[in-house]
Enzyme design. Structure first.
Site, PDB file in Angstrom:
ATOM      1  N   LYS A  15       1.843   2.180  -5.122  1.00  0.00           N
ATOM      2  CA  LYS A  15       2.358   1.628  -6.388  1.00  0.00           C
ATOM      3  C   LYS A  15       1.415   1.945  -7.554  1.00  0.00           C
ATOM      4  O   LYS A  15       1.850   2.275  -8.641  1.00  0.00           O
ATOM      5  CB  LYS A  15       2.525   0.100  -6.267  1.00  0.00           C
ATOM      6  CG  LYS A  15       3.535  -0.307  -5.199  1.00  0.00           C
ATOM      7  CD  LYS A  15       3.572  -1.800  -5.004  1.00  0.00           C
ATOM      8  CE  LYS A  15       2.327  -2.372  -4.367  1.00  0.00           C
ATOM      9  NZ  LYS A  15       2.107  -2.017  -2.954  1.00  0.00           N
ATOM     10  N   GLN A  71       2.024  -5.966  -3.261  1.00  0.00           N
ATOM     11  CA  GLN A  71       2.488  -6.084  -1.868  1.00  0.00           C
ATOM     12  C   GLN A  71       3.786  -5.272  -1.689  1.00  0.00           C
ATOM     13  O   GLN A  71       4.008  -4.332  -2.424  1.00  0.00           O
ATOM     14  CB  GLN A  71       2.685  -7.556  -1.467  1.00  0.00           C
ATOM     15  CG  GLN A  71       1.382  -8.322  -1.297  1.00  0.00           C
ATOM     16  CD  GLN A  71       0.756  -8.780  -2.598  1.00  0.00           C
ATOM     17  OE1 GLN A  71       1.395  -9.406  -3.406  1.00  0.00           O
ATOM     18  NE2 GLN A  71      -0.502  -8.467  -2.805  1.00  0.00           N
ATOM     19  N   GLY A  74      -4.511  -4.209  -3.785  1.00  0.00           N
ATOM     20  CA  GLY A  74      -5.500  -3.173  -4.077  1.00  0.00           C
ATOM     21  C   GLY A  74      -4.719  -1.930  -4.452  1.00  0.00           C
ATOM     22  O   GLY A  74      -4.089  -1.311  -3.602  1.00  0.00           O
ATOM     23  N   HIS A  75      -4.710  -1.608  -5.739  1.00  0.00           N
ATOM     24  CA  HIS A  75      -3.916  -0.478  -6.226  1.00  0.00           C
ATOM     25  C   HIS A  75      -4.870   0.639  -6.647  1.00  0.00           C
ATOM     26  O   HIS A  75      -5.713   0.452  -7.520  1.00  0.00           O
ATOM     27  CB  HIS A  75      -3.034  -0.909  -7.404  1.00  0.00           C
ATOM     28  CG  HIS A  75      -1.997  -1.923  -7.007  1.00  0.00           C
ATOM     29  ND1 HIS A  75      -1.073  -2.455  -7.875  1.00  0.00           N
ATOM     30  CD2 HIS A  75      -1.726  -2.503  -5.793  1.00  0.00           C
ATOM     31  CE1 HIS A  75      -0.292  -3.308  -7.227  1.00  0.00           C
ATOM     32  NE2 HIS A  75      -0.673  -3.363  -5.961  1.00  0.00           N
ATOM     33  N   ASP A 127       0.809  -1.227   0.000  1.00  0.00           N
ATOM     34  CA  ASP A 127       0.000   0.000   0.000  1.00  0.00           C
ATOM     35  C   ASP A 127       0.838   1.271   0.000  1.00  0.00           C
ATOM     36  O   ASP A 127       0.423   2.300   0.544  1.00  0.00           O
ATOM     37  CB  ASP A 127      -0.969   0.016   1.209  1.00  0.00           C
ATOM     38  CG  ASP A 127      -1.884  -1.196   1.205  1.00  0.00           C
ATOM     39  OD1 ASP A 127      -2.246  -1.655   0.110  1.00  0.00           O
ATOM     40  OD2 ASP A 127      -2.220  -1.679   2.296  1.00  0.00           O
TER      41      ASP A 127
END
Ligand code: GDP
Ligand code: IMO
Ligand code: MG
Length: 415
Positions: free
Chosen positions: A15, A220, A39-40, A12
């Site tokens: 990225k 990650q 989750g981007h 988080d």
């Protein structure tokens, strides 16, 4: 050559924003590991888009997007994401590796049941089935995307793994769907996905021959790496740059820039050691100002100060050539900002990550805070205290900070 974006902390880091920012200069963006545990987030003109499996190049019509062989794919989740954009609009722009492994419903069930069994010792996984799916891959009983082309063998193959789940679920008094139901729904979803499935390695090698510009997108973070992270509180893939080679088929000599992504502070979601964690008001303030709630699970993220020891470690593991420093604006208004420069470990001052990482205590250096950096787009326009902070981080970590991000929006960054 292919450039690489990799998380340097516990995930988080931002990225998604960086890949989106850079993708306009690239032809292809490739995810190389992880799954829909990622989750981007990308924010364009105030509109928020959360991506889990689709690479963060999807917002640019010119960009092709590859889900590499190192990724584990939950087909229903991917289908939902594809439908969000419209399958037609992704034709010729989305390529899914036939070697990528499938996350089956039984993997998610096992993930959750095992966590439940562990009780207080739980990892705090996303419950998405990442670990069990990679475990099947390593055990050589996994199902690959290419196998969805022929359902005649699939049920037979899944029977063995399903039995284990049945026994466990029964013992824990949990209901599970029948194998026929699972196979049936897999068949349905495969009809949407199969047109995108291809030999991604061949596709990428061809692209390289044509001198296309490739950007590799990590998921990650380095401290969650299966080998080099805070085991067992890690994810089940090689999150560091080395994972990009095995996860795409691009060889080590063809990796160019390695852009490490770090927040101006630290967060972690899930359990496990986090030396610079702040439990009091400071932690809560960072959490609220930074909106530190998970993109995938909605869980609140643990917050603390920037950890230069962990960052140095991550930069070395990844071979970082530059750093993108994210969320500087979240520290706006703090009177004092701290950075962990060393650890205290068994009475000694150390600057490395020991095996018994849970025993270390942070040693801090203090910095004077600043009033505002939110939305600033040039380094000169930053307050002097913020410039000092950035320079100190560069000095402590030993890698140039080439991107500074000052809001969630695509445009708010200093390059
Ligand atoms: P990723 O998993 O590394 O892509 O990061 P996430 O998207 O899970 O979390 C990063 C969060 O911070 C997202 O909500 C972003 O919109 C937000 N974000 C990214 N860069 C900045 C920044 O510079 N400032 C602020 N305030 N938020 C940012
Ligand atoms: P992105 O790509 C932050 C964490 C989980 C848990 C551990 C293992 O958005 O940065 P898993 O479900 O992977 O077996 O969980 O890893 N985790 C993440 N934390 N960001 C992520 O992805 C994460 N993906 C997994 O919270 O601690
Ligand atoms: Mg995330």
């Amino acid at each position: 050559m292919a450039d690489l974006v990799v998380g340097l902390q516990w995930g988080d880091e931002g990225k998604g924003k960086v890949v989106d920012l850079l993708a306009k200069h690239y032809d292809i963006v490739v995810r190389y590991q992880g799954g829909h545990n990622a989750g981007h987030t990308i924010v364009v003109d105030g509109k928020k888009i959360a991506l889990h499996l689709l690479p963060s190049g999807v917002l640019y019509p010119h960009c092709q997007n590859v889900i590499g062989n190192g990724v584990v794919i939950e087909p229903h989740s991917l289908m939902r994401e594809i439908e969000q954009f419209g399958a037609d609009s992704l034709k010729g722009r989305l390529f899914i590796s036939d070697r990528a492994h499938v996350i089956l419903p039984l993997h998610a069930r096992l993930d959750v049941l095992r966590e439940k069994l562990k009780g207080k010792e739980a990892i705090g996984t996303t419950g998405k089935g990442i670990g069990p799916s990679y475990a099947d891959k390593v055990s050589r009983i996994g199902v690959r995307m290419g196998e969805l082309k022929d359902f005649s063998q699939l049920k037979n193959k899944m029977q063995f793994a399903y039995k284990e789940l049945q026994i466990l679920a029964q013992a824990m008094g949990e209901e599970i769907e029948s194998l026929d139901e699972v196979v049936g729904s897999l068949y349905e979803v495969s009809q949407t996905l199969l047109p995108f499935v291809c030999d991604s390695v061949h596709f990428l090698w061809e692209a390289q021959n044509q001198k296309k510009k490739i950007l590799l997108e990590g998921a990650q973070g380095s401290m969650l790496d299966l080998d080099h992270g805070t085991y067992p509180f890690v994810t089940s893939s090689t999150t560091i740059s080395a994972g990009a080679c095995s996860g795409t088929g691009i060889n080590v000599r063809e990796i160019g820039e390695v852009i490490g992504i770090a927040k101006a502070y630290c967060t972690r979601v899930g359990n496990g050691p986090f030396p610079s964690e702040e439990f009091g008001d400071v932690g809560t303030l960072i959490q609220n100002k930074g909106g530190e709630f998970g993109t995938t699970t909605g869980r609140s993220r643990r917050c603390g100060w920037f950890d230069a020891v962990a960052l140095r470690y991550a930069c070395k593991l990844n071979g970082c050539t530059q750093i993108a420093l994210m969320k500087l604006d979240v520290l706006d208004g703090f009177e004092e900002i701290k950075v962990c420069t060393h650890y205290e470990y068994r009475g000694e001052k150390i600057d490395y990550i020991p095996y018994d990482y849970q025993e270390v205590k942070p040693i801090y250096q203090s910095f004077k805070g600043w009033s505002q950096t939110y939305g600033v787009r040039s380094r000169d326009a930053l307050p002097q205290e913020a410039k000092d902070y950035i320079e100190a981080l560069e000095h402590l970590v030993g890698v140039r900070i080439s991107i500074i991000s000052t809001s969630p929006d695509r445009e708010d960054a200093i390059l």
